[in-house]
Design a protein around this motif. Structure first.
Motif, PDB file in Angstrom:
ATOM      1  N   LYS A   1      -9.621   3.125   9.592  1.00  0.00           N
ATOM      2  CA  LYS A   1      -9.389   3.278  11.002  1.00  0.00           C
ATOM      3  C   LYS A   1      -8.946   1.931  11.485  1.00  0.00           C
ATOM      4  N   LYS A   2      -9.921   1.034  11.112  1.00  0.00           N
ATOM      5  CA  LYS A   2      -9.630  -0.502  11.445  1.00  0.00           C
ATOM      6  C   LYS A   2      -8.070  -0.907  10.993  1.00  0.00           C
ATOM      7  N   LEU A   3      -7.762  -0.693  10.057  1.00  0.00           N
ATOM      8  CA  LEU A   3      -6.271  -1.093   9.835  1.00  0.00           C
ATOM      9  C   LEU A   3      -5.404  -0.424  10.432  1.00  0.00           C
ATOM     10  N   TRP A   4      -5.677   1.051  10.659  1.00  0.00           N
ATOM     11  CA  TRP A   4      -4.579   1.836  11.141  1.00  0.00           C
ATOM     12  C   TRP A   4      -4.523   1.550  12.886  1.00  0.00           C
ATOM     13  N   TYR A   5      -5.779   1.445  13.359  1.00  0.00           N
ATOM     14  CA  TYR A   5      -5.692   1.207  14.857  1.00  0.00           C
ATOM     15  C   TYR A   5      -5.298  -0.208  15.471  1.00  0.00           C
ATOM     16  N   ASP A   6      -5.594  -0.922  14.310  1.00  0.00           N
ATOM     17  CA  ASP A   6      -5.878  -2.645  15.059  1.00  0.00           C
ATOM     18  C   ASP A   6      -4.544  -3.264  14.462  1.00  0.00           C
ATOM     19  N   PHE A   7      -3.606  -2.624  13.571  1.00  0.00           N
ATOM     20  CA  PHE A   7      -2.527  -3.277  13.011  1.00  0.00           C
ATOM     21  C   PHE A   7      -1.244  -2.361  12.630  1.00  0.00           C
ATOM     22  N   LEU A   8      -1.644  -1.370  11.747  1.00  0.00           N
ATOM     23  CA  LEU A   8      -0.531  -0.572  11.240  1.00  0.00           C
ATOM     24  C   LEU A   8       0.165   0.295  12.348  1.00  0.00           C
ATOM     25  N   ARG A   9      -0.695   1.022  13.230  1.00  0.00           N
ATOM     26  CA  ARG A   9      -0.131   1.979  14.023  1.00  0.00           C
ATOM     27  C   ARG A   9       0.872   1.395  14.978  1.00  0.00           C
ATOM     28  N   LYS A  10       0.842   0.167  15.483  1.00  0.00           N
ATOM     29  CA  LYS A  10       1.917  -0.330  16.188  1.00  0.00           C
ATOM     30  C   LYS A  10       2.784  -1.524  15.731  1.00  0.00           C
ATOM     31  N   TYR A  11       2.856  -1.399  14.472  1.00  0.00           N
ATOM     32  CA  TYR A  11       3.511  -2.257  13.405  1.00  0.00           C
ATOM     33  C   TYR A  11       5.052  -2.119  13.722  1.00  0.00           C
ATOM     34  N   PRO A  12       6.178  -3.155  13.923  1.00  0.00           N
ATOM     35  CA  PRO A  12       7.453  -2.827  14.046  1.00  0.00           C
ATOM     36  C   PRO A  12       8.266  -1.799  13.105  1.00  0.00           C
ATOM     37  N   VAL A  13       7.696  -1.878  11.906  1.00  0.00           N
ATOM     38  CA  VAL A  13       8.187  -1.017  11.062  1.00  0.00           C
ATOM     39  C   VAL A  13       7.333   0.329  10.897  1.00  0.00           C
ATOM     40  N   LYS A  14       7.800   1.484  10.798  1.00  0.00           N
ATOM     41  CA  LYS A  14       6.842   2.623  10.850  1.00  0.00           C
ATOM     42  C   LYS A  14       5.965   2.911   9.504  1.00  0.00           C
ATOM     43  N   PHE A  15       4.731   2.979   9.730  1.00  0.00           N
ATOM     44  CA  PHE A  15       3.833   3.286   8.565  1.00  0.00           C
ATOM     45  C   PHE A  15       3.428   4.728   8.878  1.00  0.00           C
ATOM     46  N   TYR A  16       3.068   5.251   7.584  1.00  0.00           N
ATOM     47  CA  TYR A  16       2.400   6.839   7.730  1.00  0.00           C
ATOM     48  C   TYR A  16       1.022   6.596   7.212  1.00  0.00           C
ATOM     49  N   LYS A  17       0.074   7.372   7.716  1.00  0.00           N
ATOM     50  CA  LYS A  17      -1.345   7.376   6.832  1.00  0.00           C
ATOM     51  C   LYS A  17      -1.494   8.690   6.214  1.00  0.00           C
ATOM     52  N   GLN A  18      -2.241   8.314   5.055  1.00  0.00           N
ATOM     53  CA  GLN A  18      -2.574   9.560   4.229  1.00  0.00           C
ATOM     54  C   GLN A  18      -1.475  10.502   3.980  1.00  0.00           C
ATOM     55  N   ARG A  19      -0.383   9.855   3.095  1.00  0.00           N
ATOM     56  CA  ARG A  19       0.962  10.461   2.776  1.00  0.00           C
ATOM     57  C   ARG A  19       0.998  10.805   1.576  1.00  0.00           C
ATOM     58  N   ILE A  20       1.567  11.924   1.117  1.00  0.00           N
ATOM     59  CA  ILE A  20       1.541  12.679  -0.116  1.00  0.00           C
ATOM     60  C   ILE A  20       2.885  12.009  -0.782  1.00  0.00           C
ATOM     61  N   ILE A  21       2.644  11.616  -2.017  1.00  0.00           N
ATOM     62  CA  ILE A  21       3.557  11.208  -2.841  1.00  0.00           C
ATOM     63  C   ILE A  21       3.123  11.852  -4.212  1.00  0.00           C
ATOM     64  N   GLU A  22       4.110  12.569  -4.743  1.00  0.00           N
ATOM     65  CA  GLU A  22       3.899  13.449  -6.016  1.00  0.00           C
ATOM     66  C   GLU A  22       2.680  14.164  -5.815  1.00  0.00           C
ATOM     67  N   SER A  23       1.610  13.958  -6.638  1.00  0.00           N
ATOM     68  CA  SER A  23       0.341  14.679  -6.298  1.00  0.00           C
ATOM     69  C   SER A  23      -0.740  13.873  -6.001  1.00  0.00           C
ATOM     70  N   PHE A  24      -0.357  12.801  -5.391  1.00  0.00           N
ATOM     71  CA  PHE A  24      -1.325  11.684  -4.816  1.00  0.00           C
ATOM     72  C   PHE A  24      -1.290  11.694  -3.332  1.00  0.00           C
ATOM     73  N   ILE A  25      -2.232  11.031  -2.616  1.00  0.00           N
ATOM     74  CA  ILE A  25      -2.282  10.960  -1.250  1.00  0.00           C
ATOM     75  C   ILE A  25      -2.820   9.527  -1.141  1.00  0.00           C
ATOM     76  N   VAL A  26      -1.511   8.701  -0.697  1.00  0.00           N
ATOM     77  CA  VAL A  26      -1.745   7.330  -0.525  1.00  0.00           C
ATOM     78  C   VAL A  26      -2.318   6.924   0.970  1.00  0.00           C
ATOM     79  N   ASP A  27      -3.241   5.875   0.950  1.00  0.00           N
ATOM     80  CA  ASP A  27      -3.756   5.649   2.335  1.00  0.00           C
ATOM     81  C   ASP A  27      -2.846   5.270   3.320  1.00  0.00           C
TER      82      ASP A  27
END
Length: 121
Positions: free
Chosen positions: A28-54
């Motif tokens: 939550k801290k990383l998402w709300y305090d940094f990544l959510r408004k970062y100029p390049v788009k980030f996704y949270k809990q994204r599926i890649i193959e059979s993994f869910i990356v943070d």
């Protein structure tokens, strides 16, 4: 052999949605305090193959993982290594930070992420 097309196991979608709703305090801290408004788009809990990356940035081909205590067992370390190798096959860079690093060195963690995104763009 590296591939640039990321495969997604759609059966994992309910799990990914649940993880998005129940993020750890560090996520939550990383998402709300940094990544959510970062100029390049980030996704949270994204599926890649059979993994869910943070966190995942498609433009920079970057995965960010926050590691809690379960990652420090021998089984956890082996799983993380295997997972990182598979993600590397997609030309994805995996950055790992401990929850403690995020708690105690938040600005430094954000600087590393920012530097890596800029280097990979």
């Amino acid at each position: 052999m590296k591939t640039t097309t990321v495969i997604k196991n759609h059966k994992m979608l309910p799990v990914a949605r649940e993880l998005r709703r129940k993020m750890t305090p560090q996520e939550k801290k990383l998402w709300y305090d940094f990544l959510r408004k970062y100029p390049v788009k980030f996704y949270k809990q994204r599926i890649i193959e059979s993994f869910i990356v943070d966190f995942y940035c498609a433009d920079a081909r970057l995965v960010i993982e926050l590691d809690g205590s379960q990652h420090y067992t021998e089984q956890g370390k082996a799983y993380d290594e295997e997972r990182s190798q598979i993600l590397n096959l997609y030309d994805l860079e995996v950055l790992r930070f401990t929850n403690l690093e995020l708690d105690q060195q938040f600005d430094a963690v954000c600087e590393v992420i920012d530097r890596e995104v800029k280097a990979r763009m």
